[in-house]
Design an enzyme around this catalytic site. Structure first.
Site, PDB file in Angstrom:
ATOM      1  CB  SER A  52      -0.943   0.022   1.207  1.00  0.00           C
ATOM      2  OG  SER A  52      -0.237   0.267   2.397  1.00  0.00           O
TER       3      SER A  52
ATOM      4  CE  LYS B 100      -2.177   1.960   4.825  1.00  0.00           C
ATOM      5  NZ  LYS B 100      -1.367   0.831   5.283  1.00  0.00           N
TER       6      LYS B 100
END
Length: 231
Positions: A151, A189
């Site tokens: 991701s 993230k």
């Protein structure tokens, strides 16, 4: 009074420092002293450190310095004791020998398992460490996590990379953080604050942002660098 093994270890460390300027690794010390595991080396090092014969610098690999040499007799067989005493007496005083600085080009940081760059997975606490070039790290306490998932590929972070993380519980919007979600899962993230919520953004258009209540998310560090192994 030192034991024969303690005496042998301090001699081995000093000899290696004089030869190379770098203290030996724990594996080299284990082999040189014919020990079964590195835990035995750790115990010897701790005993010598407590008695003021050596010192070690925290978070630095192979950073041992001999502060003084033992002058007393050692335990064990009389032959072994005599041999070790002869070796010590033949050395010049510690004050007359050059002092060698520990090797500071590599730092050992704790390696705490894997972290998701995708859906959150459990961050596993490990017992190992990772040697990291000191130039990659700034001031502060750091640890490493192995990245799992894709991701964050648009940020140059790939599956199998090692994320080098500066330990902190605060971060600004737009920084890449290690976020602990619901006290049990960790993910890597971009951090965003939006409308009173916490948004964890991926760097891959095929993944969706994750939105949480502020109480659900704890920042546990900020990305400081990456290591990548090529096979």
């Amino acid at each position: 009074m030192l034991t024969a093994k303690q005496h042998e270890l301090i001699r081995f460390i000093q000899d290696r420092l004089e030869e190379t300027g770098i203290s030996p690794s724990f594996e080299e010390m284990k082999e040189a002293l014919d020990l079964k595991s590195k835990s035995g080396v750790h115990r010897l090092i701790s005993a010598l450190e407590e008695r003021g014969f050596i010192r070690r610098l925290p978070n630095r690999a192979r950073a041992l310095e001999v502060l003084k040499q033992p002058e007393d007799a050692v335990g064990g067989s009389s032959a072994a004791s005599a041999r070790l005493r002869d070796n010590v007496v033949s050395m010049p005083p510690a004050s007359a020998r050059p002092r060698y600085e520990p090797a500071n080009d590599v730092i050992e940081v704790p390696l705490h398992g894997r972290i998701a760059a995708g859906a959150p997975i459990e961050a596993l606490e490990g017992q190992t460490s990772l040697p990291v070039p000191a130039a990659l790290l700034g001031p502060g306490e750091h640890y490493a996590l192995e990245v799992s998932g894709d991701s964050m590929i648009d940020a140059g972070i790939f599956d199998g990379d090692f994320a080098l993380v500066k330990r902190t519980n605060v971060a600004r919007d737009g920084e890449i953080v290690v976020a602990l979600v619901n006290d049990e899962e960790a993910t890597l993230k971009y951090l965003r604050r939006e409308n009173g919520m916490i948004r964890l953004d991926p760097a891959n258009p095929s993944h969706q942002p994750q939105v949480y209540q502020p109480a659900q998310v704890q920042v546990q560090g900020k990305l400081a660098g990456l290591l990548r192994r090529y096979h």
